[in-house]
Write a protein that holds these residues in place. Structure first.
Motif, PDB file in Angstrom:
ATOM      1  N   MET A  40      48.909  -2.915  65.911  1.00 33.44           N
ATOM      2  CA  MET A  40      48.954  -1.690  66.729  1.00 33.44           C
ATOM      3  C   MET A  40      49.449  -2.008  68.139  1.00 33.44           C
ATOM      4  O   MET A  40      48.963  -2.924  68.772  1.00 33.44           O
ATOM      5  CB  MET A  40      47.550  -1.093  66.815  1.00 33.44           C
TER       6      MET A  40
ATOM      7  N   ASP B 296      50.560  -0.519  72.126  1.00 37.20           N
ATOM      8  CA  ASP B 296      50.145   0.470  73.111  1.00 37.20           C
ATOM      9  C   ASP B 296      51.091   1.673  73.086  1.00 37.20           C
ATOM     10  O   ASP B 296      52.300   1.514  73.206  1.00 37.20           O
ATOM     11  CB  ASP B 296      50.168  -0.193  74.490  1.00 37.20           C
TER      12      ASP B 296
ATOM     13  N   ARG C 200      51.495   3.674  75.327  1.00 37.06           N
ATOM     14  CA  ARG C 200      52.115   3.836  76.651  1.00 37.06           C
ATOM     15  C   ARG C 200      53.459   3.129  76.741  1.00 37.06           C
ATOM     16  O   ARG C 200      54.275   3.431  77.595  1.00 37.06           O
ATOM     17  CB  ARG C 200      51.166   3.303  77.728  1.00 37.06           C
TER      18      ARG C 200
ATOM     19  N   LEU D 206      57.222  -2.774  84.854  1.00 37.52           N
ATOM     20  CA  LEU D 206      56.070  -2.042  85.366  1.00 37.52           C
ATOM     21  C   LEU D 206      56.165  -1.967  86.888  1.00 37.52           C
ATOM     22  O   LEU D 206      56.712  -2.850  87.527  1.00 37.52           O
ATOM     23  CB  LEU D 206      54.780  -2.763  84.977  1.00 37.52           C
TER      24      LEU D 206
ATOM     25  N   ILE E 151      43.851  -4.604  95.704  1.00 29.32           N
ATOM     26  CA  ILE E 151      43.592  -5.583  94.647  1.00 29.32           C
ATOM     27  C   ILE E 151      42.331  -6.382  94.958  1.00 29.32           C
ATOM     28  O   ILE E 151      41.577  -6.750  94.057  1.00 29.32           O
ATOM     29  CB  ILE E 151      44.826  -6.501  94.388  1.00 29.32           C
TER      30      ILE E 151
ATOM     31  N   ARG F 252      39.325  -4.459  93.790  1.00 31.36           N
ATOM     32  CA  ARG F 252      39.123  -4.631  92.355  1.00 31.36           C
ATOM     33  C   ARG F 252      38.532  -6.011  92.046  1.00 31.36           C
ATOM     34  O   ARG F 252      37.594  -6.134  91.267  1.00 31.36           O
ATOM     35  CB  ARG F 252      40.456  -4.443  91.627  1.00 31.36           C
TER      36      ARG F 252
ATOM     37  N   GLY G  23      34.985  -6.227  92.960  1.00 29.46           N
ATOM     38  CA  GLY G  23      34.186  -5.481  91.988  1.00 29.46           C
ATOM     39  C   GLY G  23      33.893  -6.303  90.748  1.00 29.46           C
ATOM     40  O   GLY G  23      32.771  -6.302  90.232  1.00 29.46           O
ATOM     41  N   VAL G  24      34.910  -7.034  90.280  1.00 29.15           N
ATOM     42  CA  VAL G  24      34.720  -7.895  89.106  1.00 29.15           C
ATOM     43  C   VAL G  24      33.718  -9.008  89.429  1.00 29.15           C
ATOM     44  O   VAL G  24      32.806  -9.307  88.640  1.00 29.15           O
ATOM     45  CB  VAL G  24      36.069  -8.487  88.639  1.00 29.15           C
TER      46      VAL G  24
ATOM     47  N   SER H  25      30.243  -7.693  89.505  1.00 27.15           N
ATOM     48  CA  SER H  25      29.723  -7.400  88.174  1.00 27.15           C
ATOM     49  C   SER H  25      29.015  -8.628  87.606  1.00 27.15           C
ATOM     50  O   SER H  25      27.973  -8.517  86.963  1.00 27.15           O
ATOM     51  CB  SER H  25      30.857  -6.987  87.242  1.00 27.15           C
TER      52      SER H  25
ATOM     53  N   HIS I  48      33.391  -4.817  99.238  1.00 24.54           N
ATOM     54  CA  HIS I  48      33.438  -3.713  98.272  1.00 24.54           C
ATOM     55  C   HIS I  48      32.698  -2.497  98.825  1.00 24.54           C
ATOM     56  O   HIS I  48      33.120  -1.355  98.608  1.00 24.54           O
ATOM     57  CB  HIS I  48      32.809  -4.182  96.952  1.00 24.54           C
ATOM     58  N   PHE I  49      31.615  -2.746  99.545  1.00 19.04           N
ATOM     59  CA  PHE I  49      30.821  -1.687 100.193  1.00 19.04           C
ATOM     60  C   PHE I  49      31.705  -0.913 101.189  1.00 19.04           C
ATOM     61  O   PHE I  49      31.785   0.316 101.140  1.00 19.04           O
ATOM     62  CB  PHE I  49      29.639  -2.358 100.912  1.00 19.04           C
TER      63      PHE I  49
ATOM     64  N   ILE J  53      33.458   2.865 100.733  1.00 16.63           N
ATOM     65  CA  ILE J  53      33.254   4.024 101.614  1.00 16.63           C
ATOM     66  C   ILE J  53      34.613   4.590 102.035  1.00 16.63           C
ATOM     67  O   ILE J  53      34.797   5.805 102.115  1.00 16.63           O
ATOM     68  CB  ILE J  53      32.390   3.617 102.834  1.00 16.63           C
TER      69      ILE J  53
ATOM     70  N   LEU K 126      35.842   6.650  99.245  1.00 15.28           N
ATOM     71  CA  LEU K 126      35.136   7.935  99.184  1.00 15.28           C
ATOM     72  C   LEU K 126      35.705   8.899 100.225  1.00 15.28           C
ATOM     73  O   LEU K 126      35.838  10.095  99.964  1.00 15.28           O
ATOM     74  CB  LEU K 126      33.630   7.733  99.388  1.00 15.28           C
TER      75      LEU K 126
ATOM     76  N   ASP L 224      38.843  10.212  98.863  1.00 21.31           N
ATOM     77  CA  ASP L 224      38.569  11.193  97.808  1.00 21.31           C
ATOM     78  C   ASP L 224      38.194  12.541  98.410  1.00 21.31           C
ATOM     79  O   ASP L 224      38.455  13.592  97.821  1.00 21.31           O
ATOM     80  CB  ASP L 224      37.443  10.700  96.895  1.00 21.31           C
TER      81      ASP L 224
END
Lengths: 138, 143
Positions: B1, B3, B5, B23, B40, B43, B46-47, B50, B96-97, B101, B104, B107
């Motif tokens: 299979m 993608d 996209r 890309l 980047i 991100r 964030g990883v 985690s 990340h904090f 913000i 946000l 957004d």
């Protein structure tokens, strides 16, 4: 054009089916739920993070018994459970986007997303149960 | 299979040949900018965080298990490797904090114009440094 709009009354001029609008579904077969949940959890994590960093600094020099006593306070216990649940929900949502961006094979992508859900969900459960054990034991 | 996209990534050259389009942004020819670099790093932090969240669970489990487990974890976190990990996670957390913000605010519709975006980018980097140093001053005082 504004005259015709007045004549025909209120109408929707988006190139999208009304059923699709109602369901909030797009090409991703999902609505804005993912995006929205990521924002809401991040908003909740702002005060929770500040609280936890200060708590961690306070607790870092204490022995286990004192930490357990602290975690036995209902307010601390509730905030701890909230921190664990919201942190793992937020990281699951975030890492899912990373996976979807970089894994192009559909099978592998779905496997990775499901594995992420399992690991994040189980980790959150373990964290919550440990926090509850501390809350009840104290 | 494969993608689905990928089907949208096929284009035609001027002589009619079908080619796979690159890309975007194509990193080899894309000029590094503060906007893309901060994005980047958001991100990546964030990883990293985690993985750090698993430490939170380990800490709770150790506290719920007993003195042996808790002292073991405390000992590891006070070793040079533990301190290095904690310091890295502190940087990642405050970065990340702050960028979170900033996201946000975007957004909510604020701060999208380039001068403001560059200014808040610098503020985010400064705030990360200040908060990290402040946290570790407190760590040294407490320990």
């Amino acid at each position: 054009m504004s005259q015709t709009a007045k004549k025909t009354g209120p109408h929707i001029n988006v190139m999208r089916s009304q059923l699709g609008r109602v369901r909030g579904l797009g090409a991703a077969r999902a609505g804005t739920g993912h995006w929205w949940a990521e924002r809401l959890t991040s908003l909740a994590l702002v005060p929770l993070t500040l609280w936890f960093v200060l708590a961690a600094l306070h607790l870092s020099r204490l022995p286990r018994a004192a930490v357990a006593h602290w975690a036995g306070n209902p307010i601390n216990a509730a905030l701890l459970v909230a921190l664990v649940l919201i942190t793992f929900r937020h990281l699951q949502l975030g890492l899912q986007v990373v996976i979807e961006d970089y894994i192009h094979n559909e099978r592998q992508r779905m496997a990775a997303v499901l594995l992420l859900r399992a690991v994040a969900g189980l980790s959150a459960l373990i964290g919550v149960l440990a926090a509850l054990k501390l809350a009840v034991a104290a | 299979m494969t993608d689905v996209r990928r089907a949208m990534m096929v284009g035609r050259t001027t002589d009619g040949r079908l080619v796979e389009r690159p890309l975007s942004p194509h990193l080899q020819i894309y000029k590094p900018q503060m906007s893309s670099a901060l994005s980047i790093f958001h991100r990546m932090s964030g990883v990293a965080l985690s993985v750090g969240a698993l430490l939170l669970v380990c800490w709770l489990v150790a506290a719920a298990t007993g003195d042996g487990a808790y002292d073991g974890l405390s000992g590891f976190l006070r070793s040079w490797l533990g301190v290095l990990l904690l310091f890295g996670w502190t940087v990642a957390l405050w970065y990340h904090f702050c960028t979170g913000i900033r996201h946000l605010a975007w957004d909510a519709g604020y701060g999208f114009d380039l001068p403001t975006m560059h200014l808040t980018g610098k503020i985010v980097l400064g705030a990360t440094a200040v908060l990290t140093v402040l946290t570790w001053i407190l760590v040294v005082i407490v320990w």
